[in-house]
Design an enzyme around this catalytic site. Structure first.
Site, PDB file in Angstrom:
ATOM      1  N   CYS A 190       0.840  -1.205   0.000  1.00 32.65           N
ATOM      2  CA  CYS A 190       0.000   0.000   0.000  1.00 32.65           C
ATOM      3  C   CYS A 190       0.868   1.244   0.000  1.00 32.65           C
ATOM      4  O   CYS A 190       1.450   1.609   1.038  1.00 32.65           O
ATOM      5  CB  CYS A 190      -0.921  -0.007   1.221  1.00 32.65           C
ATOM      6  SG  CYS A 190      -1.915   1.489   1.401  1.00 32.65           S
ATOM      7  N   CYS A 248      -0.347   4.096   2.261  1.00 25.41           N
ATOM      8  CA  CYS A 248      -0.037   3.874   3.671  1.00 25.41           C
ATOM      9  C   CYS A 248       1.426   4.174   3.999  1.00 25.41           C
ATOM     10  O   CYS A 248       1.729   4.755   5.044  1.00 25.41           O
ATOM     11  CB  CYS A 248      -0.330   2.417   4.048  1.00 25.41           C
ATOM     12  SG  CYS A 248      -1.965   1.803   3.620  1.00 25.41           S
ATOM     13  N   ASP A 249       2.334   3.755   3.113  1.00 25.93           N
ATOM     14  CA  ASP A 249       3.740   3.667   3.511  1.00 25.93           C
ATOM     15  C   ASP A 249       4.743   4.471   2.691  1.00 25.93           C
ATOM     16  O   ASP A 249       5.921   4.520   3.051  1.00 25.93           O
ATOM     17  CB  ASP A 249       4.176   2.189   3.469  1.00 25.93           C
ATOM     18  CG  ASP A 249       3.383   1.328   4.439  1.00 25.93           C
ATOM     19  OD1 ASP A 249       2.938   1.852   5.474  1.00 25.93           O
ATOM     20  OD2 ASP A 249       3.200   0.130   4.150  1.00 25.93           O
TER      21      ASP A 249
END
Length: 404
Positions: A133, A136-137
């Site tokens: 993701c 997300c990261d």
């Protein structure tokens, strides 16, 4: 076997959020989770985009939300659901170890899992440089080198997103030079992005690192040659798999197996709702899963209230029921409801009059396929005897309903 008001299958962010709202609404609520409570979010090293938490590890945030649900009275039960019977008013849930659970309403918060490459280092370094993701990261790799595996729309679009942070993004593609599976517009943007490099005719063979990703091994499909490339992060986009295999033939799914649900999280089956990554949706994030869970639980509560009210007022009534569907926006429907009540009262109260505001109770209207207001349904023990549509005059009402 006791009957729960609400059973939530799945204990990720969507399921836990549903548990909070369900238990707080005084519904007898259970969350069934086969693995670690928190689902895929539990494996995330750091979460920085969940409101109110500037930075939290996945396990820490999930434990906090689970504790919140428990405080309101939700039960969290370790169980692997293998089969469901959704056909009746009481839903039946079967688990791998033979336990059975019954519920008046169900929320399917099954999540989805990234399709794995199943190569050395992938599982051991997940959350320590291996990610699925970018939203997300990606920011954790500011000014660092990362590798993206995949060449579909998600892979290429996420690779471009990562370039906002990373120093260089290397995309590994199994096709010949210039051939990618994504849409042409995204491909052209990626080809022209100075931060993106492509490695063609190749697959990733191994991810290396002690505690965190340090390099990857790339295999050329034409020559068999192995090349080691230094990297700080690996983003893998070879598809997602929703956890809906046991629902095939039970509920409406799209061609990829995701649950089809509306804005109220209602599925194609009465009393069954969906929330989180296993449903068809635009953005799959912890915060959107929690949002889905809240909506699903409120919808389940309203469904149960409507069902209970309908049984008490209509199905269990000691006389036939004249069910009047009206709307505050329709003066005709308001007038008809008043006239019907007066006529029935004047002729001895042969029927019980129950008014349904379709702006608030759409599900009952859908149950009897009522699409026009005003409408009158004559029911006995819930069975339809007669239907009148439109602003019926008093003479017709007396004749059709046999009011003398």
């Amino acid at each position: 076997m006791s009957v729960y008001d609400l059973i939530i299958i799945g204990g990720g962010p969507a399921g836990l959020s549903s548990g909070i709202y369900g238990a707080r609404a005084r519904m007898k609520t259970a969350i069934l989770e086969k693995g670690a409570v928190g689902g895929q979010a539990f494996t995330t090293r750091e979460i920085v985009n969940f409101p109110g938490f500037k930075s939290s590890s996945g396990p820490e945030l999930m434990r906090t939300i689970a504790g919140h649900a428990k405080e309101f009275g939700a039960e969290i039960i370790k169980a692997d659901v293998t089969q469901v019977d959704l056909s009746g008013d009481i839903k039946l849930i079967h688990t791998k170890k033979g336990q059975q659970y019954q519920a008046k309403a169900i929320i399917l918060a099954l999540g989805s899992q990234p399709r794995l490459l199943n190569i050395p280092g992938e599982k051991s370094l997940r959350g320590a440089g291996v990610s699925y993701c970018a939203t997300c990261d990606a920011e954790f790799y500011t000014d660092l080198d990362v590798v993206v595996v995949g060449n579909g729309d998600a892979a290429i679009e996420e690779a471009m997103y990562i370039t906002k942070y990373a120093r260089k993004v290397t995309v590994i593609v199994l096709h010949d030079v210039g051939i990618v599976d994504c849409n042409r517009a995204s491909a052209e943007k990626a080809f022209n992005n100075p931060k993106i490099e492509f490695v063609w005719n190749s697959v990733m063979a191994e991810i290396k690192g002690k505690g965190e990703v340090e390099s990857v091994v790339i295999k050329n499909l034409k020559t068999g040659e192995l090349t080691e490339l230094p990297a700080h992060g690996v983003f893998i986009y070879v598809g997602m798999i929703p956890g809906t295999e046991f629902l095939k033939g039970k509920i409406e799914l799209d061609e990829r197996g995701y649950i089809i649900a509306n804005e109220q999280m209602e599925t194609s089956v009465d009393g069954v709702f969906a929330a989180g990554d296993a449903r068809v949706k635009y953005l799959r994030q912890v915060v959107t899963a929690a949002n889905d869970g809240a909506i699903a639980a409120v919808s389940a509560e309203r469904y149960l209230d409507e069902e209970q009210s309908f049984k008490e007022e209509v199905v269990n009534a000691d006389k036939p029921v004249a069910l009047v569907f009206w709307s505050p926006a329709s003066n005709e429907s308001i007038d008809l409801a008043s006239r019907l009540e007066a006529l029935i009262a004047a002729t001895g109260g042969k029927y019980k009059v129950v008014k349904v505001d379709v702006s608030r109770k759409k599900r009952i209207a859908q149950k009897y396929h009522v699409t026009t207001t005003p409408s009158i349904l004559l029911l006995e023990k819930g069975e339809l005897l007669l239907q009148l549509t439109g602003n019926v005059d008093d003479k017709t009402l007396k004749s059709q309903l046999k009011l003398q």
